[in-house]
Motif scaffolding. Structure first.
Motif, PDB file in Angstrom:
ATOM      1  N   ARG A  30       0.822  -1.217   0.000  1.00 21.52           N
ATOM      2  CA  ARG A  30       0.000   0.000   0.000  1.00 21.52           C
ATOM      3  C   ARG A  30       0.854   1.264   0.000  1.00 21.52           C
ATOM      4  NH1 ARG A  30      -4.056  -0.066   4.774  1.00 21.52           N
ATOM      5  NH2 ARG A  30      -4.872   1.725   3.602  1.00 21.52           N
ATOM      6  N   TYR A  31       2.007   1.197   0.660  1.00 25.69           N
ATOM      7  CA  TYR A  31       2.858   2.381   0.793  1.00 25.69           C
ATOM      8  C   TYR A  31       4.299   2.023   0.407  1.00 25.69           C
ATOM      9  CZ  TYR A  31      -1.170   3.801   3.549  1.00 25.69           C
ATOM     10  OH  TYR A  31      -2.458   4.090   3.966  1.00 25.69           O
TER      11      TYR A  31
ATOM     12  N   PHE B 223       0.738  16.767  -1.114  1.00 24.53           N
ATOM     13  CA  PHE B 223       1.203  16.479   0.252  1.00 24.53           C
ATOM     14  C   PHE B 223       0.144  15.661   0.981  1.00 24.53           C
ATOM     15  CE2 PHE B 223       1.471  17.752   4.763  1.00 24.53           C
ATOM     16  CZ  PHE B 223       2.728  17.257   5.015  1.00 24.53           C
ATOM     17  N   ASN B 224       0.580  14.573   1.571  1.00 28.08           N
ATOM     18  CA  ASN B 224      -0.347  13.652   2.226  1.00 28.08           C
ATOM     19  C   ASN B 224      -0.310  13.892   3.728  1.00 28.08           C
ATOM     20  OD1 ASN B 224      -1.771  11.531   3.262  1.00 28.08           O
ATOM     21  ND2 ASN B 224      -0.892   9.989   1.888  1.00 28.08           N
TER      22      ASN B 224
ATOM     23  N   LEU C 209       6.918  11.695   4.251  1.00 23.54           N
ATOM     24  CA  LEU C 209       6.147  11.816   5.484  1.00 23.54           C
ATOM     25  C   LEU C 209       5.899  10.398   5.983  1.00 23.54           C
ATOM     26  CD1 LEU C 209       4.510  13.500   7.533  1.00 23.54           C
ATOM     27  CD2 LEU C 209       2.536  13.224   6.021  1.00 23.54           C
ATOM     28  N   LEU C 210       6.271  10.143   7.229  1.00 23.07           N
ATOM     29  CA  LEU C 210       6.189   8.803   7.801  1.00 23.07           C
ATOM     30  C   LEU C 210       5.248   8.811   8.993  1.00 23.07           C
ATOM     31  CD1 LEU C 210      10.056   8.188   7.845  1.00 23.07           C
ATOM     32  CD2 LEU C 210       8.463   7.315   6.124  1.00 23.07           C
ATOM     33  N   ARG C 211       4.394   7.836   9.043  1.00 22.80           N
ATOM     34  CA  ARG C 211       3.519   7.656  10.201  1.00 22.80           C
ATOM     35  C   ARG C 211       3.700   6.221  10.674  1.00 22.80           C
ATOM     36  NH1 ARG C 211      -1.823   5.821  10.921  1.00 22.80           N
ATOM     37  NH2 ARG C 211      -2.821   6.667  12.803  1.00 22.80           N
ATOM     38  N   GLY C 212       4.087   6.067  11.946  1.00 22.81           N
ATOM     39  CA  GLY C 212       4.341   4.720  12.413  1.00 22.81           C
ATOM     40  C   GLY C 212       4.407   4.644  13.924  1.00 22.81           C
ATOM     41  N   LYS C 213       4.529   3.398  14.401  1.00 21.04           N
ATOM     42  CA  LYS C 213       4.547   3.122  15.836  1.00 21.04           C
ATOM     43  C   LYS C 213       5.993   2.960  16.303  1.00 21.04           C
ATOM     44  CE  LYS C 213       2.569  -0.103  19.226  1.00 21.04           C
ATOM     45  NZ  LYS C 213       1.745  -1.320  19.385  1.00 21.04           N
ATOM     46  N   VAL C 214       6.346   3.630  17.388  1.00 19.69           N
ATOM     47  CA  VAL C 214       7.708   3.566  17.924  1.00 19.69           C
ATOM     48  C   VAL C 214       7.874   2.279  18.718  1.00 19.69           C
ATOM     49  CG1 VAL C 214       9.433   4.673  19.393  1.00 19.69           C
ATOM     50  CG2 VAL C 214       7.852   6.070  18.034  1.00 19.69           C
ATOM     51  N   ALA C 215       8.836   1.472  18.302  1.00 12.38           N
ATOM     52  CA  ALA C 215       9.168   0.240  19.020  1.00 12.38           C
ATOM     53  C   ALA C 215      10.589   0.372  19.547  1.00 12.38           C
ATOM     54  CB  ALA C 215       9.057  -0.965  18.097  1.00 12.38           C
ATOM     55  N   VAL C 216      10.786   0.048  20.818  1.00 10.01           N
ATOM     56  CA  VAL C 216      12.118   0.137  21.426  1.00 10.01           C
ATOM     57  C   VAL C 216      12.578  -1.271  21.766  1.00 10.01           C
ATOM     58  CG1 VAL C 216      13.504   1.076  23.300  1.00 10.01           C
ATOM     59  CG2 VAL C 216      11.639   2.437  22.329  1.00 10.01           C
ATOM     60  N   ASP C 217      13.687  -1.652  21.193  1.00 13.88           N
ATOM     61  CA  ASP C 217      14.233  -2.996  21.378  1.00 13.88           C
ATOM     62  C   ASP C 217      15.605  -2.875  22.028  1.00 13.88           C
ATOM     63  OD1 ASP C 217      14.458  -5.816  21.087  1.00 13.88           O
ATOM     64  OD2 ASP C 217      15.676  -5.515  19.291  1.00 13.88           O
TER      65      ASP C 217
ATOM     66  N   LEU D 124       3.291   2.582   9.380  1.00 10.10           N
ATOM     67  CA  LEU D 124       1.880   2.337   9.097  1.00 10.10           C
ATOM     68  C   LEU D 124       1.472   2.984   7.778  1.00 10.10           C
ATOM     69  CD1 LEU D 124       0.482   3.028  12.692  1.00 10.10           C
ATOM     70  CD2 LEU D 124       1.014   0.810  11.658  1.00 10.10           C
ATOM     71  N   GLN D 125       1.975   4.219   7.550  1.00 12.06           N
ATOM     72  CA  GLN D 125       1.713   4.933   6.299  1.00 12.06           C
ATOM     73  C   GLN D 125       2.971   5.692   5.892  1.00 12.06           C
ATOM     74  OE1 GLN D 125      -1.803   6.935   8.067  1.00 12.06           O
ATOM     75  NE2 GLN D 125      -2.839   6.438   6.147  1.00 12.06           N
ATOM     76  N   MET D 126       3.116   5.883   4.590  1.00 15.26           N
ATOM     77  CA  MET D 126       4.309   6.560   4.081  1.00 15.26           C
ATOM     78  C   MET D 126       3.959   7.227   2.757  1.00 15.26           C
ATOM     79  SD  MET D 126       8.058   4.875   3.291  1.00 15.26           S
ATOM     80  CE  MET D 126       7.548   3.803   1.949  1.00 15.26           C
ATOM     81  N   ALA D 127       4.419   8.467   2.559  1.00 13.34           N
ATOM     82  CA  ALA D 127       4.182   9.160   1.290  1.00 13.34           C
ATOM     83  C   ALA D 127       5.374  10.041   0.960  1.00 13.34           C
ATOM     84  CB  ALA D 127       2.914  10.011   1.375  1.00 13.34           C
TER      85      ALA D 127
END
Length: 1011
Positions: A932-933, A1008-1009, A942-950, A959-962
């Motif tokens: 999808r992206y 622009f998204n 532009l990046l939309r995502g969940k921060v994971a700390v390992d 999650l989304q990217m444009a």
């Protein structure tokens, strides 16, 4: 009576492997076979082994070709094989034609019927094919004839396969192959009785063949080493010199009176001497001594770094005692084959080292190791299809499709697939090993003919595996860009700052708290082996702040450890060392230093010995086999069988034994030996030291060596982060490569797209001979640079010292080119150029940035973010990511790298980015999300995502990217013409280069998204 057999080492001619050739000979009832590959000796030693195993007498020879067979040579003995090899070598190295009648005392020569010379000598014969027997009637030379039944195919049904091979070799259709270059359809293992029947009228012909077979006795001892045996001329003096050098090295490395080092050295020298390996050590020391005399920096790595003697001789630079490296991993009396040294130099110095080696040691005895490139399925399908006349459209489909998905109802397609699958893995062409050099005790023509590939050094016709079987151990003379970084940085500091760095003082680097702090934070971009996103992430997860952990990290990053799941387990245990259980008591006993996890190659040996009670030799065979350093599948299967048999005897549960073997098998081929990891860790510390204390000079060195994980733009960005001001190339300041003056960096002319080397040399020579350029006119009068290159230099900003804008300069250039007529060569006075009144033209920083992107590949005067239509720069920045663990964030990122990783659900990607504040962050893109992206090339997203700390290391699961649109390129009007062109009178009609806007129209039009 098969005196003319071809294996598939008769490249693109023979249809059988050496083993198939011998087995078919056995099936025919042959008691002797002669391997006579066309201009090749590659298969000789495999042939001898196969014949010995089948109780067939091996005869070795060559079929000499120039367009077609000129003659066949069969060696009577070792000297005869040498003579044959020297005939072919002379032709290959000097590009001379083959002699019409070679002089060879220990060789039988067989000429094709009708091509024989007059007055045949005692060792010369005429080969008569079965279908030529009728021509012997009243033939005057019957007493000099032998039956010649060439063997190229196992059966006549293989003739089409042979035709395709010849078609590929000649790059033509099967129907158009020159018939004189083909074997005959019946060039197979002709039944002996039928052969005898054909020549029954001429029994003396058969007697000649029997005599040849009886007199050809080439014997070969595979068990003895073939490398140059003694450096000084005798075993005793070699040992004396080695001991003397080692004792000097002990004092230099450990100080006086270090009993442990002296004891270890004495033990090692005993083993080295017993195995006649002192000469190998001393030759390597000789090469290193020359390297040091030239001021070159080297890294000795691999298992050779397990040796304290190597450390004392300066071959390696890591202390085996400090790291508890055991010498037996490198050399022990039970090893069937001795090891080799791997030594790296800068790519700039390697040719000098090679030149020294080939001049220092007997030129008859020194050569590169060869390689044999093989046919691969996809390219083979295309080649076979082309030979059989399939159109390009069908070839494109076939070469991309899986074999199981191809419709085989079409007989031609079925034939293409069948032949393609059979051809896969066949030798295609001989080439040269990238780094392996052989130095022999005897002239190499005792073992092979020599080729002369484009590298310009003589090269043996066999590969490293055959070489190892014979008894050769190569010297690996490697190069890497990381050493170039270090070398050049040290030189820059010495020349520009007067600072001299002892880059070998690694012990002090290891204890430097500032270096270890940067290591733990993964601030290692540009540093050899520890700069990739994966490695920097691993360093942060481990909080790697010391040398031993870095050594382990250098190995667990390798694919094998990660594949086995042990990299993840190592990180877990390292971060929580009190809460884990050892897999088995043997793992605790053998691998306590690495939390019971196999990290290094020698751990395979430890577990094989400790868990399955294999002896050291079997353990080493297991390691080598899994590392791809043996060709023997049978050997590996035998050790595997012994492993499980021993486990059963020891009472282990089958599942336990299977899991231990799985762990061994899954990573052994891709992990490092501990000494190798330690060598890399030392070089990493050297790079990190220079980056930490001299970051600007170090980044210039990285840029100039064009090596590293990232593109040049990223290293320029890193230099700016370190406080440098980076300038576009300047006519009066820049050099061929990038240079640094204080904190000012001037990019080199080499980075200017379209500027050729001749133009650069002209500029630098004029500057050297007549000082700096005073103006554009001065440059044009002194440097003979064409309009295209001159305009490129103007757009680059190379004439900014004049104080004129690019717009003014470009119009001046075009007008002066039109106004100035070519001058006759003998004219004494130059015609004056016309002056023009120029219009005032404004130029914005955005235009300059687009020029930089077009010509240099990236902007340097502004950030890429400043080219965006939007002013949005993200809600969150890298410095705050840890605060947002588990939350969804929006960020802006400039893409600097992306890495695909295959999974069962499809390709996933890992991305690395720079935020608006110049800091780096990483993203994870799962297969479903990528559909999808997807990535849309380089640029800002532009990046939309969940921060994971390992384990202390944050990443963003996207999650989304444009991709974001850039501002329109202001250099172009509505009609696509530059402003400068519109400002020039139409009657001048200057040449204007086609300047493609950047970014692309699709990028500019993308909305622009805000999702």
């Amino acid at each position: 009576m098969f005196l003319n057999c071809h294996s598939y080492y008769s490249l693109r001619y023979g249809t059988m492997s050496v083993e198939e050739l011998v087995s078919n000979g056995v099936a025919t009832g042959a008691t002797a076979l002669a391997l006579t590959d066309i201009n090749a000796t590659t298969g000789v030693f495999d042939f001898i082994k196969a014949c010995n195993g089948a109780s067939i007498k091996p005869i070795v020879g060559l079929e000499f070709w120039e367009e077609s067979c000129k003659y066949i040579g069969l060696a009577k003995n070792r000297e005869g094989f040498k003579e044959l090899n020297e005939i072919l070598t002379q032709r290959n190295l000097k590009k001379e034609p083959l002699p019409d009648r070679p002089m060879a005392d220990n060789v039988f020569l067989i000429y094709p019927f009708g091509k024989e010379p007059k007055n045949l000598q005692e060792n010369e014969f005429i080969g008569v094919r079965p279908d030529q027997v009728n021509k012997l009637l009243q033939y005057p030379n019957i007493s000099r004839c032998v039956p010649l039944q060439p063997v190229t195919m196992a059966a006549t049904s293989d003739f089409t396969f042979h035709q395709v091979l010849r078609s590929i070799d000649n790059n033509t259709l099967v129907s158009k192959v020159d018939k004189t270059t083909l074997a005959a359809p019946h060039d197979t293992f002709f039944p002996f009785q039928r052969l005898q029947q054909r020549f029954s009228v001429y029994p003396e012909v058969f007697k000649n063949a029997e005599r040849i077979i009886e007199d050809c006795n080439f014997e070969f001892d595979f068990s003895t080493p073939k490398n140059k045996k003694y450096y000084t001329g005798s075993k005793h003096s070699d040992r004396q010199l080695l001991e003397s050098l080692a004792k000097e090295g002990i004092v230099r490395r450990y100080g006086k009176g270090n009993l442990e080092a002296m004891k270890r050295v004495a033990k090692e020298i005993d083993v080295i001497d017993k195995l006649d390996f002192a000469g190998y050590f001393l030759i390597t020391w000789d090469i290193i001594r020359y390297s040091q005399s030239r001021g070159f920096f080297h890294v000795g790595r691999g298992s050779g770094a397990n040796s304290v003697v190597s450390y004392c001789l300066g071959i390696t630079n890591i202390c085996p005692i400090e790291l508890n490296l055991y010498f037996e991993r490198f050399l022990n009396s039970s090893r069937k084959t001795p090891p080799d040294f791997d030594i790296d130099w800068s790519w700039k110095d390697r040719d000098d080292i090679l030149d020294y080696i080939f001049k220092r040691f007997d030129s008859r005895c020194t050569a590169f190791t060869g390689t044999v490139a093989k046919f691969k399925y996809r390219s083979t399908i295309r080649e076979v299809g082309k030979a059989l006349g399939l159109p390009k459209e069908e070839l494109d489909i076939l070469s991309k499709a899986r074999a199981t998905a191809i419709d085989l109802s079409d007989p031609i397609v079925s034939q293409v697939v069948d032949i393609g699958q059979r051809l896969e893995g066949f030798p295609n062409q001989r080439s040269v090993h990238s780094c392996g050099v052989i130095i022999s005790e005897e002239p190499l023509t005792y073992y092979t003919a020599l080729d002369l590939p484009p590298k310009g050094f003589p090269t043996v016709q066999f590969d490293m595996y055959i070489g190892e079987d014979i008894g050769f151990e190569k010297f690996d003379i490697l190069s890497q860009r990381g050493i170039g970084h270090i070398n050049e940085c040290v030189e820059i500091l010495k020349e520009n700052r007067g600072v001299e760095i002892d880059i070998h003082a690694v012990d002090s680097f290891k204890d430097d708290p500032l270096l270890n702090e940067k290591l733990a934070k993964g601030e290692t971009l540009g540093c050899f082996y520890i700069e990739s996103p994966a490695m920097r992430g691993l360093l942060r997860r481990l909080k790697c702040d010391n040398y031993p952990v870095l050594v382990a990290a250098s190995s667990i990053i390798r694919p094998g450890v990660a594949k086995s799941g042990m990299m993840r387990e190592y990180i877990q245990r390292h971060n929580d060392p009190e809460n884990f259980e050892y897999f088995h008591p043997v793992f605790e006993e053998q691998l306590a230093d690495t939390y019971g996890i196999m990290v290094y190659q020698e751990d395979v040996i430890k577990i094989a010995e400790g868990f399955a009670k294999l002896d050291p030799t079997d353990g080493d065979i297991l390691r080598r086999a899994m590392s791809g350093k043996t060709r023997s599948i049978k050997e590996l299967d035998a050790i595997k069988g012994k492993f499980f048999a021993n486990c059963k005897e020891l009472g282990y549960d089958d599942n336990l034994a299977q899991e231990v073997y799985r762990q061994i098998e899954s990573f052994a081929g891709y992990s490092f030996c501990k000494a190798h990891s330690a060598s890399y860790a030392v070089e990493s510390y050297q790079s990190l030291y220079l980056k930490t204390y001299y970051p600007i000079e170090f980044m210039v060195a990285v840029i100039n060596n064009f090596g590293g994980f990232y593109r040049t733009e990223v290293y320029v960005h890193e230099a700016i982060r370190a406080g440098a001001t980076v300038h576009a190339p300047c006519i009066n300041t820049s050099d061929y490569n990038t240079k640094v003056v204080g904190n000012e960096i001037y990019l080199g002319f080499i980075h200017v797209e379209g500027l050729n080397e001749e133009t650069i040399k002209t500029i630098l020579l004029q500057r050297q001979q007549q000082d700096l350029f005073l103006s554009l006119d001065d440059f044009m009068s002194r440097a003979n640079v064409g309009l295209e290159h001159l305009q490129t230099l103007v757009y680059t900003g190379a004439f900014r010292f004049t104080g004129c804008s690019k717009s003014e300069l470009i119009i001046q250039v075009r007008m002066k080119f039109v106004a100035t007529k070519p001058q006759p060569l003998q004219q004494l006075f130059q015609s004056p150029t016309r002056d023009f009144t120029l219009p005032e033209l404004e130029r914005t920083p955005i235009e300059d940035a687009f020029d930089e992107v077009e010509i240099l590949g990236f902007p340097i005067s502004i950030q890429p973010f400043d080219l965006l239509k939007t002013n949005f720069r993200g809600d969150v920045f890298v410095k705050d990511l840890l605060k947002y663990q588990g939350q969804v964030v929006r960020m802006l990122g400039y893409l600097i790298s992306q890495k695909p990783v295959p999974t069962s659900r499809g390709l996933m990607y890992f991305g690395t980015w720079i935020d608006h504040q110049g800091e780096y962050f990483d993203t994870t893109h799962f297969p479903d999300n990528l559909q999808r992206y997807p990535f849309s090339g380089g640029g800002c997203y532009l990046l939309r995502g969940k921060v994971a700390v390992d384990f202390h290391f944050p990443t963003i699961e996207i999650l989304q990217m444009a991709k974001l649109p850039y501002k329109p390129d202001p250099r172009y009007g509505e009609e696509g013409q530059s402003k400068e062109r519109k400002s020039v009178n139409n009657d001048i009609n200057p040449w204007i280069p086609q300047r493609a806007p950047y970014p692309s129209k699709d990028d500019r039009d993308r909305s622009f998204n805000n999702s």
